[in-house]
Scaffold this motif. Sequence first.
Motif, PDB file in Angstrom:
ATOM      1  N   LYS A 107      -8.838 -41.231   3.763  1.00 57.00           N
ATOM      2  CA  LYS A 107      -7.855 -41.328   4.832  1.00 57.00           C
ATOM      3  C   LYS A 107      -7.148 -42.683   4.729  1.00 57.00           C
ATOM      4  O   LYS A 107      -7.763 -43.709   4.445  1.00 57.00           O
ATOM      5  N   ASP A 108      -5.841 -42.648   4.947  1.00 56.37           N
ATOM      6  CA  ASP A 108      -5.020 -43.870   4.937  1.00 56.37           C
ATOM      7  C   ASP A 108      -5.020 -44.579   3.571  1.00 56.37           C
ATOM      8  O   ASP A 108      -4.826 -45.800   3.499  1.00 56.37           O
ATOM      9  N   LEU A 114      -1.053 -35.704   1.166  1.00 50.80           N
ATOM     10  CA  LEU A 114      -0.537 -36.886   1.881  1.00 50.80           C
ATOM     11  C   LEU A 114      -0.680 -36.693   3.382  1.00 50.80           C
ATOM     12  O   LEU A 114      -1.064 -37.625   4.100  1.00 50.80           O
ATOM     13  N   ILE A 115      -0.373 -35.490   3.864  1.00 52.91           N
ATOM     14  CA  ILE A 115      -0.460 -35.242   5.310  1.00 52.91           C
ATOM     15  C   ILE A 115      -1.925 -35.282   5.758  1.00 52.91           C
ATOM     16  O   ILE A 115      -2.278 -36.028   6.674  1.00 52.91           O
ATOM     17  N   LYS A 116      -2.750 -34.492   5.083  1.00 48.93           N
ATOM     18  CA  LYS A 116      -4.162 -34.414   5.481  1.00 48.93           C
ATOM     19  C   LYS A 116      -4.816 -35.783   5.530  1.00 48.93           C
ATOM     20  O   LYS A 116      -5.646 -36.048   6.382  1.00 48.93           O
ATOM     21  N   THR A 161      -3.179 -38.706   5.616  1.00 48.71           N
ATOM     22  CA  THR A 161      -2.207 -39.723   6.068  1.00 48.71           C
ATOM     23  C   THR A 161      -2.116 -40.830   5.007  1.00 48.71           C
ATOM     24  O   THR A 161      -2.141 -42.024   5.315  1.00 48.71           O
ATOM     25  N   ALA A 162      -1.985 -40.366   3.767  1.00 48.88           N
ATOM     26  CA  ALA A 162      -1.923 -41.303   2.641  1.00 48.88           C
ATOM     27  C   ALA A 162      -0.477 -41.688   2.352  1.00 48.88           C
ATOM     28  O   ALA A 162       0.459 -40.995   2.747  1.00 48.88           O
ATOM     29  N   LEU A 163      -0.342 -42.791   1.669  1.00 48.06           N
ATOM     30  CA  LEU A 163       0.972 -43.358   1.362  1.00 48.06           C
ATOM     31  C   LEU A 163       1.152 -43.462  -0.147  1.00 48.06           C
ATOM     32  O   LEU A 163       0.234 -43.865  -0.864  1.00 48.06           O
TER      33      LEU A 163
END
Lengths: 331, 331
Positions: A235-236, A263-265, A267-269
């Motif tokens: 996450k992140d 990316l959504i699951k 919340t990655a950048l």
Amino acid sequence: MSKTILFKNRPKGKPATSDFEIISEEDPKPAEGEILLEAKYISVDPYLRGRMRDEKSYIPPFELGKPLESMVVAEVVESNNSNFEKGEYVSGMLQWKQLQTSNGQGLNKVHKELAPPSAFLGVLGLTGLTAYLGLDKIGKLKEGETLVVSGAAGAVGSIVGQIGKIKGCRVVGIAGSDEKVDHIKEKFGFDEGINYNTTKSMKKAISEACPDGVDVYFDNVGGEILDAVLQNVNKDARIINCGAISLYNETEVPTGPRPEGILIKKTALMQGFLIRDHAKDFGTALKQLGAWLQEGKLKYDETVVEGFEKLPEAFIGLFEGKNTGKMVVKV
Amino acid sequence: MSKTILFKNRPKGKPATSDFEIISEEDPKPAEGEILLEAKYISVDPYLRGRMRDEKSYIPPFELGKPLESMVVAEVVESNNSNFEKGEYVSGMLQWKQLQTSNGQGLNKVHKELAPPSAFLGVLGLTGLTAYLGLDKIGKLKEGETLVVSGAAGAVGSIVGQIGKIKGCRVVGIAGSDEKVDHIKEKFGFDEGINYNTTKSMKKAISEACPDGVDVYFDNVGGEILDAVLQNVNKDARIINCGAISLYNETEVPTGPRPEGILIKKTALMQGFLIRDHAKDFGTALKQLGAWLQEGKLKYDETVVEGFEKLPEAFIGLFEGKNTGKMVVKV
């Protein structure tokens, strides 16, 4: 007479020596206010492949029939400019010429007392800056996190990994041979290495090497290795898209699994990084890199190819994994 | 007796009404400290499709044979809890039941004097919060920039576009019919709209609608529309990966052109967004959304489906573009 290397053909796929032409020219003469530079070390870098395409990008493409250019360390052999003394070394974006004139704009002095001249094309040049500022601006590494880097035995990758260790992270490197994997662990202190050429499931190998998942991925290669890392991100997570060497020679639009779901699951950048955008931070970054170098915390490799005429071969070698660390040509 | 909707089958591809089961049960009785809630409005949202898969994600998957859940506005019809009075309205993540008990945890009071109760599932609920905080945290919209949003006539998209206009941006919406395109321009003040169902080259259409390129893309759909937007992004563009409805019903891993090359060239950012991570900012955001609503700067649409038993159909309708704005079921 001195030599120049011209850009002859836009390569389709992997560049070939026939895409370059070596010519001899009269030695240039510096005008008033100019200096004459003799190239000592010339940098070859994967991103130059992008400038060989005839398309709009962040730097204009190379023009056919004109000299190529890259970062060069040169000696001032004649000076009609009071800012430069004969015998000084400078670095800058210069042409692939043994001799060339310059008005001095955009050149930086090379402090030979700090490190060998070629280091100013590597750990104390754009290479070190890319590693440091990419991690800083996008990676935002925190102590105890897991950092993965691809092209780990390469110029940027090996510095990224060492900075990760300095910051107290678990560092896993991905490279293309067992020798490179051993090397990044032994010389640069990586915790783990993965040889992508002999690994069947990269997804599984990354998962095993990163039992706590991947927090930051410094990506120099793109493509399937990026896909495999994405399947292991926490996450992140932050992904620094610094290079995509696995795609640079593709002639069709490369496709792969879509990343948006992950990316959504998570919340990655994912963010692209170009070192040229960060010139205002070069001073601070070089100070830190120089300090680490002096303290022995930062090691680096160079692959030095001898001979100006070998520039095209050295460049092509980048796409064949022929370099360990920074590839430079000694003129 | 009152009704409950159970999750019966994990859908493969698009959900069908046969994946749900409606049963009748004895009315529940609130214990000491509990309240009895009667559902008034139930929200159906695309993200619920993710919870129908049996895989680890940011919320646990729905269990087969158990009631589904989503955001609900309910009336307190009995209270054994001094924090709640009979007749009050509350909102929260509740089960698909006409009647249910709760200890009050996680419920928020619905201030009926501010807006109709169903608005607390939309513009003053997670929908509005997603639009506002997604733009704020990742989009970092600046006056004069160009904002593109997909699912533009949808619940989140229509609010995103209006916030873009409030912030002084050029706003282009992508939607699935000419009616929706007209509607977002007329009712919500979008500058341009594109009907992806009748547009041959989305890349070209976006380029024409965004003569200065795309600075921020609020993505609710993923897939080919995301590809087309990526081909039009400006340097330092920000993409908010908020949803990927075009992929939710895929049974194979969806593939497409790799984004890393563009991300690097444009130093662009893609980042996943989940509203549940931002609870600490809900108060501030709701205050702003409420103020804009009162000032008439924020309009919203609702598609209200009547009847508790219609919940499955309403949900499935989301994947058929049957909603304009927030889809809710009035019990």
